[in-house]
Design a protein around this motif. Sequence first.
Motif, mmCIF file in Angstrom:
data_model
loop_
_atom_site.group_PDB
_atom_site.id
_atom_site.type_symbol
_atom_site.label_atom_id
_atom_site.label_comp_id
_atom_site.label_asym_id
_atom_site.label_seq_id
_atom_site.Cartn_x
_atom_site.Cartn_y
_atom_site.Cartn_z
ATOM 1 N N GLY A 1 0.754 -1.233 0.000
ATOM 2 C CA GLY A 1 0.000 0.000 0.000
ATOM 3 C C GLY A 1 0.784 1.282 0.000
ATOM 4 N N GLY A 2 2.108 1.222 -0.040
ATOM 5 C CA GLY A 2 2.927 2.401 -0.239
ATOM 6 C C GLY A 2 3.303 3.194 0.993
ATOM 7 N N LYS B 1 12.765 -6.355 -4.544
ATOM 8 C CA LYS B 1 11.998 -5.377 -5.317
ATOM 9 C C LYS B 1 10.755 -4.971 -4.535
ATOM 10 C CE LYS B 1 9.729 -4.731 -9.810
ATOM 11 N NZ LYS B 1 9.336 -5.383 -11.083
ATOM 12 N N VAL B 2 10.541 -3.652 -4.410
ATOM 13 C CA VAL B 2 9.401 -3.119 -3.673
ATOM 14 C C VAL B 2 8.614 -2.172 -4.582
ATOM 15 C CG1 VAL B 2 8.652 -1.740 -1.702
ATOM 16 C CG2 VAL B 2 10.621 -3.265 -1.471
ATOM 17 N N GLN B 3 7.317 -2.433 -4.702
ATOM 18 C CA GLN B 3 6.434 -1.564 -5.467
ATOM 19 C C GLN B 3 5.281 -1.126 -4.565
ATOM 20 O OE1 GLN B 3 5.711 -2.983 -9.727
ATOM 21 N NE2 GLN B 3 6.366 -4.879 -8.746
ATOM 22 N N GLY B 4 5.193 0.159 -4.287
ATOM 23 C CA GLY B 4 4.135 0.694 -3.458
ATOM 24 C C GLY B 4 3.120 1.455 -4.277
ATOM 25 N N VAL B 5 1.847 1.376 -3.881
ATOM 26 C CA VAL B 5 0.770 2.086 -4.576
ATOM 27 C C VAL B 5 -0.037 2.836 -3.514
ATOM 28 C CG1 VAL B 5 -1.212 1.911 -6.124
ATOM 29 C CG2 VAL B 5 0.653 0.229 -6.294
ATOM 30 N N ILE B 6 -0.173 4.149 -3.668
ATOM 31 C CA ILE B 6 -0.838 4.928 -2.633
ATOM 32 C C ILE B 6 -1.673 6.051 -3.251
ATOM 33 C CG2 ILE B 6 1.110 6.520 -2.338
ATOM 34 C CD1 ILE B 6 0.536 6.381 0.711
ATOM 35 N N ALA C 1 -8.560 2.881 -7.377
ATOM 36 C CA ALA C 1 -7.439 2.769 -8.310
ATOM 37 C C ALA C 1 -6.240 2.098 -7.644
ATOM 38 C CB ALA C 1 -7.054 4.159 -8.824
ATOM 39 N N ARG C 2 -6.061 2.373 -6.356
ATOM 40 C CA ARG C 2 -4.968 1.749 -5.608
ATOM 41 C C ARG C 2 -5.120 0.236 -5.594
ATOM 42 N NH1 ARG C 2 -4.269 2.497 0.927
ATOM 43 N NH2 ARG C 2 -2.020 2.725 0.982
ATOM 44 N N LYS C 3 -6.295 -0.247 -5.197
ATOM 45 C CA LYS C 3 -6.516 -1.690 -5.101
ATOM 46 C C LYS C 3 -6.406 -2.362 -6.464
ATOM 47 C CE LYS C 3 -10.376 -1.090 -2.911
ATOM 48 N NZ LYS C 3 -11.669 -1.354 -2.260
ATOM 49 N N LEU C 4 -6.970 -1.729 -7.487
ATOM 50 C CA LEU C 4 -6.953 -2.326 -8.814
ATOM 51 C C LEU C 4 -5.531 -2.475 -9.334
ATOM 52 C CD1 LEU C 4 -8.759 -3.392 -11.071
ATOM 53 C CD2 LEU C 4 -8.852 -1.079 -12.012
#
Length: 221
Positions: free
Chosen positions: A65-66, A85-90, A115-118
């Motif tokens: 979740g960023g 590897k780390v990818q955050g979405v917030i 949009a975050r969850k998708l």
Amino acid sequence: SPLISFVRCALVIRFHHMAAPPPPSQISNICVFCGARPGNDPEFLQGADRLAEELTKRNIGLVYGGGSLGLMGGVSRGVHTRGGKVQGVIPKALAPREISGEVVGEITEVADMHARKLLMYKKADAFIALPGGYGTFEELVECITWVQLGVHSKPIGILNIKGYYDPLVQLVKNGTSMGFIDEAFARNVLVISNDPAELVELLLKHTPPRSEIKWITEAQT
């Protein structure tokens, strides 16, 4: 004779078919749902760090979740400091609240929670829920619902640190016994363990149930 040769050939083919192991799951990235708080027991952060260690050991990237607070921060830093590897979405609106301190990995800001969850779902090949609050519950349950609706068929697991999810397991049992949840689906949609290594291993071997009908498309979620 031709008959004996045919029988031998059939037996070899049958034996080969029975002995061949199933192809391993292709999991490159796991999305982790977890709290922006650390909880009131050190075991929660320790469990998050042990999961981070297990992911990097297996060269599996983290999607999350960023945020840099709580368990989100713990698992992301744990993967990043070990070279993973780390990818955050917030969502942009939450960025000032959830990101305090150094941001690690690749962070993508999106318009809103949906949009975050998708995007998290699209980036991940499997999902793990750690302890968390309402947001974590909602992400986990929606992820399960999307399997039921035929939106995806990716493995879902729960890291049940200190029995945190025991009440949820009991709630699902109540739902099945009272006729609101399909028992076969409930039995097969999740894998649960309190040990990170065991949980990841179970996810790699797990094939979640597939919906016989694709009720909705991804665009309709």
